[in-house]
Design a protein around this motif. Structure first.
Motif, PDB file in Angstrom:
ATOM      1  N   ASN A  48      31.216 -87.258 -26.500  1.00 18.65           N
ATOM      2  CA  ASN A  48      31.139 -86.650 -27.834  1.00 18.65           C
ATOM      3  C   ASN A  48      30.225 -87.465 -28.742  1.00 18.65           C
ATOM      4  O   ASN A  48      29.362 -86.925 -29.440  1.00 18.65           O
ATOM      5  CB  ASN A  48      32.522 -86.560 -28.475  1.00 18.65           C
ATOM      6  CG  ASN A  48      33.297 -85.338 -27.976  1.00 18.65           C
ATOM      7  OD1 ASN A  48      32.732 -84.507 -27.265  1.00 18.65           O
ATOM      8  ND2 ASN A  48      34.560 -85.234 -28.340  1.00 18.65           N
ATOM      9  N   TYR A  65      26.944 -85.745 -30.253  1.00 25.21           N
ATOM     10  CA  TYR A  65      26.865 -85.342 -31.666  1.00 25.21           C
ATOM     11  C   TYR A  65      26.111 -86.360 -32.532  1.00 25.21           C
ATOM     12  O   TYR A  65      26.191 -86.340 -33.742  1.00 25.21           O
ATOM     13  CB  TYR A  65      28.274 -85.104 -32.235  1.00 25.21           C
ATOM     14  CG  TYR A  65      28.998 -83.987 -31.474  1.00 25.21           C
ATOM     15  CD1 TYR A  65      28.495 -82.693 -31.496  1.00 25.21           C
ATOM     16  CD2 TYR A  65      30.145 -84.241 -30.739  1.00 25.21           C
ATOM     17  CE1 TYR A  65      29.126 -81.687 -30.779  1.00 25.21           C
ATOM     18  CE2 TYR A  65      30.789 -83.244 -30.034  1.00 25.21           C
ATOM     19  CZ  TYR A  65      30.271 -81.958 -30.058  1.00 25.21           C
ATOM     20  OH  TYR A  65      30.879 -80.961 -29.358  1.00 25.21           O
ATOM     21  N   ARG A  87      35.887 -75.881 -32.304  1.00 27.06           N
ATOM     22  CA  ARG A  87      34.534 -76.441 -32.303  1.00 27.06           C
ATOM     23  C   ARG A  87      34.039 -76.461 -33.745  1.00 27.06           C
ATOM     24  O   ARG A  87      34.192 -75.483 -34.473  1.00 27.06           O
ATOM     25  CB  ARG A  87      33.583 -75.574 -31.476  1.00 27.06           C
ATOM     26  CG  ARG A  87      34.007 -75.411 -30.025  1.00 27.06           C
ATOM     27  CD  ARG A  87      32.821 -75.504 -29.085  1.00 27.06           C
ATOM     28  NE  ARG A  87      32.147 -76.784 -29.155  1.00 27.06           N
ATOM     29  CZ  ARG A  87      30.828 -76.940 -29.025  1.00 27.06           C
ATOM     30  NH1 ARG A  87      30.056 -75.882 -28.871  1.00 27.06           N
ATOM     31  NH2 ARG A  87      30.286 -78.127 -29.088  1.00 27.06           N
ATOM     32  N   GLY A  88      33.462 -77.576 -34.126  1.00 30.78           N
ATOM     33  CA  GLY A  88      32.981 -77.702 -35.502  1.00 30.78           C
ATOM     34  C   GLY A  88      31.822 -76.758 -35.773  1.00 30.78           C
ATOM     35  O   GLY A  88      31.082 -76.383 -34.850  1.00 30.78           O
ATOM     36  N   LEU A 105      39.025 -82.991 -26.829  1.00 31.22           N
ATOM     37  CA  LEU A 105      39.914 -83.798 -27.686  1.00 31.22           C
ATOM     38  C   LEU A 105      41.382 -83.413 -27.466  1.00 31.22           C
ATOM     39  O   LEU A 105      42.264 -84.275 -27.499  1.00 31.22           O
ATOM     40  CB  LEU A 105      39.538 -83.634 -29.163  1.00 31.22           C
ATOM     41  CG  LEU A 105      38.252 -84.367 -29.589  1.00 31.22           C
ATOM     42  CD1 LEU A 105      37.942 -84.095 -31.062  1.00 31.22           C
ATOM     43  CD2 LEU A 105      38.373 -85.872 -29.355  1.00 31.22           C
TER      44      LEU A 105
HETATM   45  P1  ADP Z   1      33.673 -80.149 -27.431  1.00 30.92           P
HETATM   46  O1  ADP Z   1      33.005 -81.430 -27.730  1.00 30.92           O
HETATM   47  O2  ADP Z   1      33.617 -79.787 -26.022  1.00 30.92           O
HETATM   48  O3  ADP Z   1      33.267 -79.075 -28.356  1.00 30.92           O
HETATM   49  P2  ADP Z   1      36.023 -81.555 -28.223  1.00 30.92           P
HETATM   50  O4  ADP Z   1      37.447 -81.149 -28.197  1.00 30.92           O
HETATM   51  O5  ADP Z   1      35.667 -82.800 -27.541  1.00 30.92           O
HETATM   52  O6  ADP Z   1      35.220 -80.329 -27.721  1.00 30.92           O
HETATM   53  O7  ADP Z   1      35.634 -81.648 -29.752  1.00 30.92           O
HETATM   54  C1  ADP Z   1      35.943 -80.640 -30.618  1.00 30.92           C
HETATM   55  C2  ADP Z   1      34.962 -80.581 -31.747  1.00 30.92           C
HETATM   56  O8  ADP Z   1      35.069 -81.747 -32.546  1.00 30.92           O
HETATM   57  C3  ADP Z   1      33.532 -80.567 -31.358  1.00 30.92           C
HETATM   58  O9  ADP Z   1      33.097 -79.253 -31.068  1.00 30.92           O
HETATM   59  C4  ADP Z   1      32.851 -81.129 -32.578  1.00 30.92           C
HETATM   60  O10 ADP Z   1      32.683 -80.115 -33.571  1.00 30.92           O
HETATM   61  C5  ADP Z   1      33.836 -82.102 -33.100  1.00 30.92           C
HETATM   62  N1  ADP Z   1      33.528 -83.473 -32.646  1.00 30.92           N
HETATM   63  C6  ADP Z   1      34.125 -84.171 -31.657  1.00 30.92           C
HETATM   64  N2  ADP Z   1      33.623 -85.408 -31.561  1.00 30.92           N
HETATM   65  C7  ADP Z   1      32.678 -85.502 -32.529  1.00 30.92           C
HETATM   66  C8  ADP Z   1      31.782 -86.545 -32.942  1.00 30.92           C
HETATM   67  N3  ADP Z   1      31.761 -87.749 -32.353  1.00 30.92           N
HETATM   68  N4  ADP Z   1      30.930 -86.302 -33.985  1.00 30.92           N
HETATM   69  C9  ADP Z   1      30.953 -85.101 -34.595  1.00 30.92           C
HETATM   70  N5  ADP Z   1      31.779 -84.069 -34.229  1.00 30.92           N
HETATM   71  C10 ADP Z   1      32.616 -84.282 -33.210  1.00 30.92           C
END
Ligand code: ADP
Length: 715
Positions: free
Chosen positions: A606, A610, A655-656, A671
């Motif tokens: 992640n 990101y 997802r953000g 996560l």
């Molecule tokens: P994925 O990464 O597969 O979308 P995750 O459950 O790992 O799913 O993360 C969920 C969401 O959290 C991501 O889609 C992202 O929007 C946000 N996210 C996770 N880690 C980060 C990070 N290090 N920086 C920014 N956004 C993050």
């Protein structure tokens, strides 16, 4: 005249009638007669009997009226002076004897006298202090000849009244000389004291050394009813005094009696309970009264009413206790029993029931079922318990939908009077869930206040039932979702595996046309992504349901993290942010190495995903100061996570917005899986609330002090 009396003919003499000494004597005579024990009615009867006349009257005459102070044979009580024959007696101060008011030689008698039915009259003056003040007279509706004997009997009666008045006058005069200045002063002080005590807000009562009440003020009278100056046993309302728990108070337990016995009574609670009237609560403070040389002269007590405070505290405590019981999420029947018990103890009612609609969907009244009951301990000699259950009452109240009283319950013990009962519906936002039915012997608190309390309790129970229902629904939903995911996952995995296998095979074929290869590679890649998602979903369902096994063995977390970082850097290639590590060597935790690696891989991927290539990622691992926990932080300078997205971050498929609009690939499961794994290790995984660009995730794990192997199943 037969007895030698005078005959009127001169008319009234206002000068005689209105003479001040005479009027003063009339006034004094009136007071003496009112306060004396002279048997006036008997004398009037005797005069009539002696004169052998149907009517005998003793009267006083002031300037305007003749007052009948005693009368026999007539219901009249007074006549105006102008119409009175007595005025002739008083004016002339000699007897007036008329044999026939209509005889030609009869004096000028006002026609009203004739009209009043007087045919013959004989009146003799009564004196006080030498003035004629009234008369004793007899009258007959018929004309008659008064005999000498008859007239002398009436004359004797008049003389007797005169003599008795004189004696009474003399006695009173003598008594007044006996009133000492001290006594007058005492009476004045007493009046002052009464006025003072009456002006206080506090009730005050005092008794003498024998416990007889010697003083109480208006407020005390309001509390205890109409007390007399009696010993406490004889007080009419003594029986209403109770201990706060409702036990009757014995005479010796009354705060005033305890004070008299020498106890310094301070703010002792007392309850006054009068049948159906609302209970009233008081605090009593009192002490013994002694003279300077130590002799006990009595006791005094002050009483404050605290009914409102006591009731409010009792009700509040009850509501808090009910809320606490329900917070613990006990089984339904147990929750009902405990709540009912609290309510009947608070109200001191004997019996209560909780009725609930049996079915979740069907509100049919017939399906009301009794879930719990509570009964007060049966007092020996008290009412029979339990009374007839309130099924009918509950049904009616459920249909009605509002709180209702029923005062027509019949007492089981055969005593008279209705048994008050109260039914309080338990409601959710849109329907009636059940009913509380409560039975009283007597309602000691104001009904409105009881209603407020029970509406509050019913609301708590309603919320409890709703909470319970939503938990059950959520559990059922989670169960069916997991079942669904399991089913779909397994069904999809098999065809996807064949798609991947066949595309692999075709891609390996050198004869594959060049223009088809890139398309087939897309199929291959997407099939792999789908397989990854399905694997994650199944993994998460297994972790949630407890089917995934997590083996906790002593593990070197430092090694695991270092290996994960190396692999991540390799995977990321050259066009990636710089990764810095600050890893304390030899941090050991009880853990499942592949699972912990999965978590660290996910956090690192992640961070790298990101964060732009010119950003930075820092990985820190250390054992905290006390050595009880190990903390891993993965911080980046990437796109960050807006505040409004943080609460959903660990939800599956979240997802953000930025990740989606930048088309960064991901499934939103990483996560959620990571947190499930960490929780199975009894640790925590959270986003650190830190300002500035980028994000920091912190993983905390307990460090096993012994390093013993342990195997746990996630709960
Ligand atoms: P994925 O990464 O597969 O979308 P995750 O459950 O790992 O799913 O993360 C969920 C969401 O959290 C991501 O889609 C992202 O929007 C946000 N996210 C996770 N880690 C980060 C990070 N290090 N920086 C920014 N956004 C993050």
């Amino acid at each position: 005249m037969a007895g030698g009396g005078a005959r009127p003919g001169t008319g009234s003499d206002a000068a005689v009638l209105g003479r001040p000494e005479r009027l003063a004597a009339v006034e004094r005579a009136r007071m003496l007669l009112a306060s004396s024990a002279i048997p006036l009615e008997r004398l009037a009867r005797l005069a009539a009997a002696g004169g052998r006349a149907p009517v005998g009257v003793i009267s006083l005459l002031d300037a305007e009226r003749e007052y009948f102070v005693a009368a026999h044979g007539t219901a009249r009580t007074e006549v105006p002076a102008s119409l009175s024959l007595c005025q002739h007696v008083v004016n002339t101060d000699v007897p007036l004897v008329i044999d026939d008011v209509d005889a030609p030689d009869a004096p000028q008698v006002p026609s009203a006298v004739r009209a009043a039915g007087v045919g013959a009259y004989a009146g003799f003056p009564v004196h006080l202090s030498g003035a004629a003040i009234g008369a004793v007279c007899v009258a007959d509706p018929a004309a008659r000849q008064w005999t000498a004997g008859e007239l002398s009997a009436v004359s004797d009666a008049a003389s007797t009244v005169t003599a008795l008045l004189a004696k009474q006058d003399a006695l009173t005069a003598h008594a007044s000389t006996l009133v000492s200045p001290e006594l007058i002063e005492n009476i004045r002080n007493r009046a002052f004291l009464d006025a003072l005590l009456g002006s206080l807000d506090t009730a005050v009562v005092a008794c003498d050394a024998h416990g007889r009440l010697i003083m109480f003020n208006r407020q005390m009278r309001e509390i205890s009813g109409d007390v007399g100056f009696d010993s406490p046993d004889a007080w009419p309302d003594r029986k209403y005094a109770h201990h706060p728990d409702g036990r009757p108070m014995h005479t010796s337990e009354l705060p005033l009696m305890r004070a008299l016995a020498g106890e310094h009574v301070r703010s002792e609670p007392m309850l006054m309970r009068r049948g159906e009237q609302p209970d009233r609560h008081y605090l009593c403070s009192g002490r013994q009264l002694r003279t300077e040389d130590g002799a006990i002269v009595g006791a005094v007590m002050a009483i404050h009413e605290v009914t409102e405070m006591v009731r409010a505290t009792r009700y509040k405590d009850c509501e808090v206790a009910v809320a606490r019981v329900l917070e613990g999420e006990p089984p339904l029947a147990e929750a009902g029993r405990q709540v009912l018990q609290l309510v009947i103890e608070t109200l001191q009612w004997p019996y209560a029931e909780l009725w609930l609609h049996d079915s979740e969907r069907n509100e049919d009244e017939a399906e009301l079922r009794r879930w719990a009951t509570a009964a007060a301990v049966v007092v020996p000699g008290g009412p029979d318990l339990p009374p007839a259950p309130g099924h009918r009452l509950a049904r009616v109240a459920s249909g009605y939908g509002h709180l209702m009283w029923a005062d027509d319950g019949v007492r089981d013990d055969g005593s008279s009077g209705p048994r008050p009962a109260l039914a309080v519906p338990i409601r959710s936002a849109e329907r009636t869930l059940g009913v509380l039915t409560l039975f009283a012997e007597a309602v000691h608190d104001q009904r409105g206040l009881v209603e407020d309390l029970l509406s509050g309790i019913a609301a708590h129970v309603g919320m409890f039932l709703e909470r319970r229902r939503s938990t059950q629904l959520a559990q059922a939903l989670a169960r069916s979702k997991d079942e669904y995911i399991g089913l779909v996952g397994h069904e999809m995995r098999t065809p996807l595996t064949s798609i991947s296998a066949y595309t692999d095979l075709v891609l390996e074929d050198p004869a594959l046309a060049d223009d088809l290869r890139p398309m087939l590679e897309v199929v291959h890649r997407n099939a792999a992504t789908l397989r990854g998602i399905i694997a994650n979903l199944l993994d998460l369902a297994a972790l949630d349901s407890g089917h995934a096994r997590i083996n906790l063995n002593p593990t070197d977390l430092s090694d695991t993290v270092a290996a994960a970082v190396t692999a991540a850097i390799e995977r990321a290639g050259a066009d990636a942010p710089v990764v810095t590590v600050e890893i304390t060597a030899g941090v050991r935790v009880p853990g499942d190495v592949p699972r912990l690696r999965q978590v660290v891989d996910n956090l690192l991927s992640n961070a790298l995903k990101y964060t732009p290539a010119d950003g930075a990622v820092v990985v820190r691992l250390r054992a905290d100061g006390t050595g009880a926990t190990a903390t891993l932080e993965v911080a980046d300078t990437g796109m960050g996570i807006p505040v409004n997205e943080r609460t959903n971050l660990f939800r599956r498929f979240f997802r953000g917005r930025a990740a989606k609009s930048a088309s960064i690939p991901g499934s939103g499961l990483g996560l959620a899986i990571s947190r499930a794994i960490v929780e199975a290790h009894h640790g925590t995984l959270e986003l650190v609330d830190r300002p500035g660009p980028g994000s920091t995730f912190r993983l905390t794990l307990p460090v096993s002090p012994s390093g013993d192997a342990a195997e746990v199943q996630p709960e």
